[in-house]
Enzyme design. Structure first.
Site, PDB file in Angstrom:
ATOM      1  N   GLU A  16       1.012  -1.247  -0.123  1.00 43.36           N
ATOM      2  CA  GLU A  16       0.035  -0.174  -0.274  1.00 43.36           C
ATOM      3  C   GLU A  16       0.996   1.095   0.007  1.00 43.36           C
ATOM      4  O   GLU A  16       1.638   1.368   0.965  1.00 43.36           O
ATOM      5  CB  GLU A  16      -1.119  -0.208   1.233  1.00 43.36           C
ATOM      6  CG  GLU A  16      -1.457   1.207   1.595  1.00 43.36           C
ATOM      7  CD  GLU A  16      -3.256   0.476   0.231  1.00 43.36           C
ATOM      8  OE1 GLU A  16      -3.717   1.887  -0.373  1.00 43.36           O
ATOM      9  OE2 GLU A  16      -2.553  -0.168  -0.008  1.00 43.36           O
TER      10      GLU A  16
ATOM     11  N   GLU B  68      -0.963   9.658  -5.640  1.00 40.61           N
ATOM     12  CA  GLU B  68       0.408   8.474  -5.722  1.00 40.61           C
ATOM     13  C   GLU B  68       0.682   8.333  -6.562  1.00 40.61           C
ATOM     14  O   GLU B  68       1.889   7.847  -7.507  1.00 40.61           O
ATOM     15  CB  GLU B  68       0.165   6.981  -4.561  1.00 40.61           C
ATOM     16  CG  GLU B  68      -0.352   7.982  -3.210  1.00 40.61           C
ATOM     17  CD  GLU B  68      -0.547   7.350  -2.353  1.00 40.61           C
ATOM     18  OE1 GLU B  68      -1.329   8.240  -0.861  1.00 40.61           O
ATOM     19  OE2 GLU B  68      -1.274   6.105  -2.644  1.00 40.61           O
TER      20      GLU B  68
ATOM     21  N   ASP C 147      -6.772   2.407   3.197  1.00 40.77           N
ATOM     22  CA  ASP C 147      -6.568   1.268   3.654  1.00 40.77           C
ATOM     23  C   ASP C 147      -7.801  -0.385   3.924  1.00 40.77           C
ATOM     24  O   ASP C 147      -7.483  -0.664   3.605  1.00 40.77           O
ATOM     25  CB  ASP C 147      -5.645   1.850   5.448  1.00 40.77           C
ATOM     26  CG  ASP C 147      -4.568   2.397   4.953  1.00 40.77           C
ATOM     27  OD1 ASP C 147      -3.451   1.852   3.764  1.00 40.77           O
ATOM     28  OD2 ASP C 147      -4.368   3.055   6.068  1.00 40.77           O
TER      29      ASP C 147
END
Length: 422
Positions: free
Chosen positions: A224, A254, A407
């Site tokens: 992750e 990201e 998450d």
């Protein structure tokens, strides 16, 4: 039409794949202090000035500038705070602030150990005398501070975390896997190395790859990612770590930063203009798997990427290695709405549909135009041995939670995914 009518996935379509045990490491175990960002900065005597990003925070004014910069964009970010004493003072103010929440989010200090469920096994070697604290400054959709107004709810995270940054528990974590025998290994926290010297970054990154190679063959490894500013470190992660893991989870910031750091598609784009373009996102995902994923001529293990942004998700997989992708991407989208609204099921009155109703599947080549069908919201397309599954997200109008959504999304998607053994 109501959001429920426009976006309908029946429970019967989800094929449950039970994971008996999951090992979570390598780094980034900490105590999260969640608080209103505006109220904390006001309590610190700060006023909104000109928003400005900082790769590293050195002072309270750096914190104020970075917070309002990302608040004005409604974008999530995470930064390292270099001054230990100043960070400690801010953390003390935050932890005593009315309404502050302490959540569990490695190195296990006394407070974190107290928060853990009895079913969570902690190797004795990972216990330490003090906790690592991460401060999470939340803001609401439409919240204003000076000239800045958040387009939607999100959070800004900062920490002075040296234990996780140095990945002190790396060897302890990997050595415990033989006894624990997990069905899945989930890694996170490589971004924490940004607070370390370049020499330590290079050294520990090599040790990360070596340690991952020691994980028994056949156990899927999910990495992750998180917000970063160091392009050299990100490029090293892409070239060294990606081939050693099976699956990735990441968001739009990201993804674009990754492409910029490793000279990928659309790297000249400085930032996303509103909702990330589906075709551009698809191009970057395709490039990652083609250039750094599994192929007949490459020994990489990478075969899966779960991309998530506020209004849609894409699950990209190399053909022949995964099954149940439709259920996995839909489950990830569903949990985004329930987690943000803090409800057990989707409440149609509290969510909205903001995903593009039609889009191109690529801008690098002649992609196809997709028009969403409300009755079948998960869309599938193929490109040179890679399959894409796209689904809209029912976005919570007034989120209760902004922390840990990525998450939860990746975890839920993995829970429904089925990896084919080599």
């Amino acid at each position: 039409m109501t959001p429920r009518e426009e976006f309908s996935i029946e429970e019967s379509e989800f094929e449950l794949k039970l994971l008996q045990s999951v090992a979570v490491g390598i780094v980034n175990a900490c105590v999260d202090v969640v608080i209103s960002g505006v109220k904390l900065l006001q309590a610190l005597g700060l006023s909104p000035g000109s928003g400005r990003d900082h790769a590293v925070l050195h002072s309270r004014s750096d914190l104020e500038e970075a917070f309002v910069y990302f608040m004005g964009k409604g974008a999530a970010a995470e930064r390292f705070f270099s001054d230990k004493e100043t960070f400690h003072d801010i953390a003390q103010t935050a932890s005593k602030f009315p309404g502050a929440q302490v959540l569990l989010c490695g190195p296990i200090g006394p407070k974190l150990h107290e928060l853990l469920d009895d079913n969570v096994f902690v190797p004795p070697e990972s216990l330490q005398e003090v906790d690592e604290f991460h401060l999470i400054l939340e803001y609401l959709a439409g919240e204003e501070w000076g000239p800045f107004k958040a387009p939607h709810a999100n959070r800004f995270i900062f920490s002075h975390d040296l234990s996780n940054g140095a990945m002190n528990m790396l060897e302890v974590f990997v050595s415990s896997l033989e006894e624990f025998q997990p069905d899945l290994v989930v890694l996170s926290g490589l971004h924490m190395m940004e607070g370390q010297s370049k020499e330590l970054q290079r050294k520990r990154l090599l040790e990360v790859v070596t340690s991952i190679s020691d994980i028994p063959t056949g156990i899927p490894i999910h990495l992750e990612l998180a917000s970063m500013t160091n392009r050299e470190l990100m490029s090293s992660i892409v070239h060294q770590v990606f081939p050693a893991v099976t699956s990735l989870g990441l968001n739009e910031q990201e993804l674009l930063f990754l492409s910029q750091s490793a000279s990928g598609p659309h790297a000249s784009l400085s930032s996303w203009d509103g909702v990330p373009d589906v075709g551009m996102v698809s191009d970057i995902l395709f490039w990652i798997l083609k250039e750094h994923g599994r192929s007949k001529t490459r020994s990489s293990d990478l075969t899966r990427i779960h991309f998530h942004t506020l209004v849609y998700h894409i699950l990209a997989t190399v053909d022949g290695h995964w099954a149940n992708q439709l259920a996995a991407v839909a489950a990830g989208a569903r949990v985004a709405g329930t987690q943000a609204c803090a409800t057990e099921t989707i409440d149609a009155s509290r969510v909205s549909l903001r995903a593009p109703q039609e889009f191109m599947t690529s801008h690098s080549e002649s992609g196809s135009r997709i028009v969403l069908n409300p009755n079948k919201p998960v869309v599938e397309w193929h490109r040179e041995g890679i399959t894409f599954h796209f689904t809209p997200v029912l976005v919570c109008k007034d989120p209760i939670r902004t922390v840990g959504l990525g998450d939860a999304i990746s975890a839920e998607g993995l829970f429904y995914s089925e990896a084919h053994p080599d």
